[in-house]
Scaffold this active site. Sequence first.
Site, PDB file in Angstrom:
ATOM      1  N   GLY A 104     -25.639 -36.699  13.475  1.00  0.00           N
ATOM      2  CA  GLY A 104     -24.229 -36.992  13.251  1.00  0.00           C
ATOM      3  C   GLY A 104     -23.939 -38.430  13.623  1.00  0.00           C
ATOM      4  O   GLY A 104     -24.811 -39.292  13.517  1.00  0.00           O
ATOM      5  N   CYS A 105     -22.736 -38.702  14.073  1.00  0.00           N
ATOM      6  CA  CYS A 105     -22.339 -40.069  14.426  1.00  0.00           C
ATOM      7  C   CYS A 105     -23.321 -40.658  15.438  1.00  0.00           C
ATOM      8  O   CYS A 105     -23.598 -40.056  16.475  1.00  0.00           O
ATOM      9  CB  CYS A 105     -20.926 -40.058  15.014  1.00  0.00           C
ATOM     10  SG  CYS A 105     -20.367 -41.697  15.519  1.00  0.00           S
ATOM     11  N   TYR A 106     -23.829 -41.841  15.138  1.00  0.00           N
ATOM     12  CA  TYR A 106     -24.878 -42.411  15.985  1.00  0.00           C
ATOM     13  C   TYR A 106     -24.398 -42.852  17.356  1.00  0.00           C
ATOM     14  O   TYR A 106     -25.191 -43.023  18.262  1.00  0.00           O
ATOM     15  CB  TYR A 106     -25.649 -43.511  15.283  1.00  0.00           C
ATOM     16  CG  TYR A 106     -24.906 -44.651  14.627  1.00  0.00           C
ATOM     17  CD1 TYR A 106     -23.733 -45.194  15.127  1.00  0.00           C
ATOM     18  CD2 TYR A 106     -25.431 -45.223  13.475  1.00  0.00           C
ATOM     19  CE1 TYR A 106     -23.100 -46.250  14.507  1.00  0.00           C
ATOM     20  CE2 TYR A 106     -24.815 -46.297  12.850  1.00  0.00           C
ATOM     21  CZ  TYR A 106     -23.645 -46.804  13.366  1.00  0.00           C
ATOM     22  OH  TYR A 106     -23.027 -47.864  12.767  1.00  0.00           O
TER      23      TYR A 106
ATOM     24  N   HIS B   1     -20.105 -35.152  19.926  1.00  0.00           N
ATOM     25  CA  HIS B   1     -21.240 -34.416  20.474  1.00  0.00           C
ATOM     26  C   HIS B   1     -20.856 -33.719  21.776  1.00  0.00           C
ATOM     27  O   HIS B   1     -20.045 -34.225  22.547  1.00  0.00           O
ATOM     28  CB  HIS B   1     -22.411 -35.358  20.738  1.00  0.00           C
ATOM     29  CG  HIS B   1     -22.981 -35.952  19.484  1.00  0.00           C
ATOM     30  ND1 HIS B   1     -22.449 -37.056  18.883  1.00  0.00           N
ATOM     31  CD2 HIS B   1     -24.020 -35.575  18.733  1.00  0.00           C
ATOM     32  CE1 HIS B   1     -23.152 -37.340  17.804  1.00  0.00           C
ATOM     33  NE2 HIS B   1     -24.108 -36.457  17.685  1.00  0.00           N
TER      34      HIS B   1
END
Length: 183
Positions: free
Chosen positions: A12-14, A174
Amino acid sequence: MSISNKACFGAGCYWGTEKFFKIDFGNKIAPGSIKHGAVGFMGPETAKKNPTYREVCSGTTQHVEVYDLEFNGDETTYEKLVKHFFTFHDPTSKNRQGNDVGTQYASAIFYYDDKQKEIATRVKSELQSLVNSGKVRYQGKTVETDIIPANIFYPAHDEHQAYLDKNPGGYCNHAYRFKEWPN
């Protein structure tokens, strides 16, 4: 057969992926294990060369937002990295993590050698058994994580590196789904 000391994960979003590896794994779980890393993009051989952030966000380049890292350790360390990867994102949601939707948010492990591929495939299979038995719960029932050969890593621009270090209240979708790998 020795194992590469590089690893690359898309969860997902880094920004969150970087935080959960660099801070949580590298400082708390296995102190000193992460030598260095960077957020950026990786895709298959057919992916667009040298994509911009905007192009990757369009979903047309075949790239995934990733954290590419170098670690201290061996096969055991790599296996711990793979297991940790599965604890903080939902690998059962195809091309999506929470509010972030698109192919750039895929769950992916890019392997640098055959030993990494073997370990990632085995751990993914083990996780699927844990999901099937109900010992691990995600939104879905099938682990969708792609396991693909590592390719050219394109670092994101400087403002996105260590983003959550610089912006502690910044966006991160996350969260730990579980902290200990079940038996």
